[in-house]
Design an enzyme around this catalytic site. Structure first.
Site, PDB file in Angstrom:
ATOM      1  N   MET A  54       1.004  -1.351  -0.030  1.00  0.00           N
ATOM      2  CA  MET A  54       0.118   0.209   0.112  1.00  0.00           C
ATOM      3  C   MET A  54       1.164   1.141   0.198  1.00  0.00           C
ATOM      4  O   MET A  54       0.376   2.814  -0.452  1.00  0.00           O
ATOM      5  CB  MET A  54      -0.881   0.050   1.123  1.00  0.00           C
ATOM      6  CG  MET A  54      -0.592  -0.021   2.931  1.00  0.00           C
ATOM      7  SD  MET A  54       0.159   1.320   3.039  1.00  0.00           S
ATOM      8  CE  MET A  54      -1.660   2.744   3.570  1.00  0.00           C
ATOM      9  N   TYR A  55       2.420   1.334  -0.163  1.00  0.00           N
ATOM     10  CA  TYR A  55       3.143   2.382   0.072  1.00  0.00           C
ATOM     11  C   TYR A  55       3.484   3.178  -1.340  1.00  0.00           C
ATOM     12  O   TYR A  55       3.189   2.263  -2.155  1.00  0.00           O
ATOM     13  CB  TYR A  55       4.544   2.345   0.354  1.00  0.00           C
ATOM     14  CG  TYR A  55       4.868   1.549   1.673  1.00  0.00           C
ATOM     15  CD1 TYR A  55       3.834   1.804   3.446  1.00  0.00           C
ATOM     16  CD2 TYR A  55       5.763   1.184   2.429  1.00  0.00           C
ATOM     17  CE1 TYR A  55       3.983   1.628   4.697  1.00  0.00           C
ATOM     18  CE2 TYR A  55       6.123   0.454   3.438  1.00  0.00           C
ATOM     19  CZ  TYR A  55       4.752   0.943   4.699  1.00  0.00           C
ATOM     20  OH  TYR A  55       5.435   1.050   5.858  1.00  0.00           O
ATOM     21  N   SER A  56       2.624   4.009  -1.098  1.00  0.00           N
ATOM     22  CA  SER A  56       2.319   4.726  -2.578  1.00  0.00           C
ATOM     23  C   SER A  56       1.381   3.935  -3.914  1.00  0.00           C
ATOM     24  O   SER A  56       2.059   3.704  -4.969  1.00  0.00           O
ATOM     25  CB  SER A  56       3.182   5.214  -3.086  1.00  0.00           C
ATOM     26  OG  SER A  56       4.072   6.166  -1.892  1.00  0.00           O
TER      27      SER A  56
END
Length: 339
Positions: A54-56
């Site tokens: 989910m990071y970026s």
């Protein structure tokens, strides 16, 4: 750099680990700088890189994959799943249906055929431990993950998952990734005693307390950190918890000065001093940030310094309890604590 065994896995990892949350849109770190950060981190002796799908929205994993190309076997590679990846309601959580898909997506973005550590980003109250552990065990047996762990689980859920693994004869979580810093010490009360009891490796995130412990936040000085621009409420001095943090920071700065340390060295040295912690996750946005943080590698705080810290922030205390991420749902939703 120092190294410790990750729980009972036998895998040796550096006491400082590289967190890649800032790679991509979140931290505005581009590919060239991300690669330079990875290069410098490996040169400094860091051998564990942690990211998440989910990071970026996957961009961090893609950038990590490009940065480690050609040297995969020298790195302990960790990623996470569970957080929403789209508006589709089933593109999140800890079900078998989603984890199988999410892992394949992560492997594709990272450009690898397996990850060393696959972590469940948050406890999912809608999914049974047996469902999640069964899926993770099958993915482990398929060779797509070597180990799996949890992240920011409440202590009672860590215990329950260990018992579920034993009861159903499944592989178990071997690590936990909690938030831990001088200013947020709540996990010392419940989580760390549990992880020590079960022999879990602990990868502590936010050891610099969202920038409060970098030296950039001081009384009478305008706060201009990147985090303050994104989350201004965390630095608003009209909020009592933030005033308490600033007061603590001013006292800690005096302790650091007297010991001949930077605030970063004091903060990271504190986290890695706890016998229950394996590594502190640093998340630099720039190469300069990385160098300032790796300068803390090998920092060993004396008993006098640790005692002074205890005198400023009481052990087991969170100065900003409202920012905790492992709060039981019933404390957030009144309907869950009323018949």
């Amino acid at each position: 750099m120092q190294y410790r065994t990750l729980g009972r896995t036998g895998v040796q990892v550096s006491t400082l680990a590289l967190g890649a949350m800032n790679f991509g849109a979140i931290g505005r770190t581009g590919q060239d700088e991300a690669t330079a950060i990875v290069d410098a981190a490996l040169e400094a002796g860091i051998n564990l890189i942690d990211t998440a799908d989910m990071y970026s929205r996957g961009e961090s994993e893609e950038m990590v994959g490009k940065a480690i190309a050609g040297r995969r076997d020298d790195i302990v590679l960790a990623t996470k799943a569970n957080m929403p990846m789209s508006e589709e309601r089933n593109h999140q959580g800890s079900s078998r249906r989603w984890l199988v898909t999410a892992l394949d997506d992560s492997l594709r973005r990272l450009g690898v055929d397996h990850v060393d550590l696959y972590q469940i980003h948050r406890w999912d109250p809608n999914t049974s431990d047996e469902e999640t552990l069964s899926a993770l065990t099958d993915l482990q047996r398929a060779g797509k993950i070597r180990y799996f762990g949890s992240s920011t689980f409440p202590a009672h859920r860590i215990v329950q998952a260990q018992w579920a693994a034993r009861e159903h004869r499944l592989s178990r979580y071997v690590t936990e990734q909690p938030s831990y810093s001088i200013l947020q010490r709540g996990i010392e009360t419940h989580v760390l005693p549990v992880t020590e009891q079960y022999g879990l490796g602990v990868l502590a995130w936010s050891p610099l307390a969202s920038g409060w412990l970098t030296g950039a936040v001081r009384a009478g000085r305008e706060v201009t950190t990147s985090r303050s621009a994104v989350m201004p409420e965390r630095f608003d001095l009209a909020i009592p918890a933030n005033r308490a943090r600033l007061d603590a920071v001013e006292q800690l700065a005096g302790v650091a000065d007297e010991a001949g340390l930077t605030m970063i060295q004091l903060a990271l040295g504190f986290v890695t001093a706890h016998p229950g912690v394996t590594s502190a996750l640093i998340g630099p946005r720039t190469l300069d940030h990385l160098h300032a943080q790796t300068a803390a590698a090998g920092t060993v705080l004396s008993a006098d310094v640790l005692d002074a810290i205890d005198g400023i922030v009481t052990p087991g205390t969170d100065l900003a309890p409202h920012e905790k991420h492992d709060t039981p749902p019933s404390l957030l939703d009144a309907s869950l604590r009323r018949r």
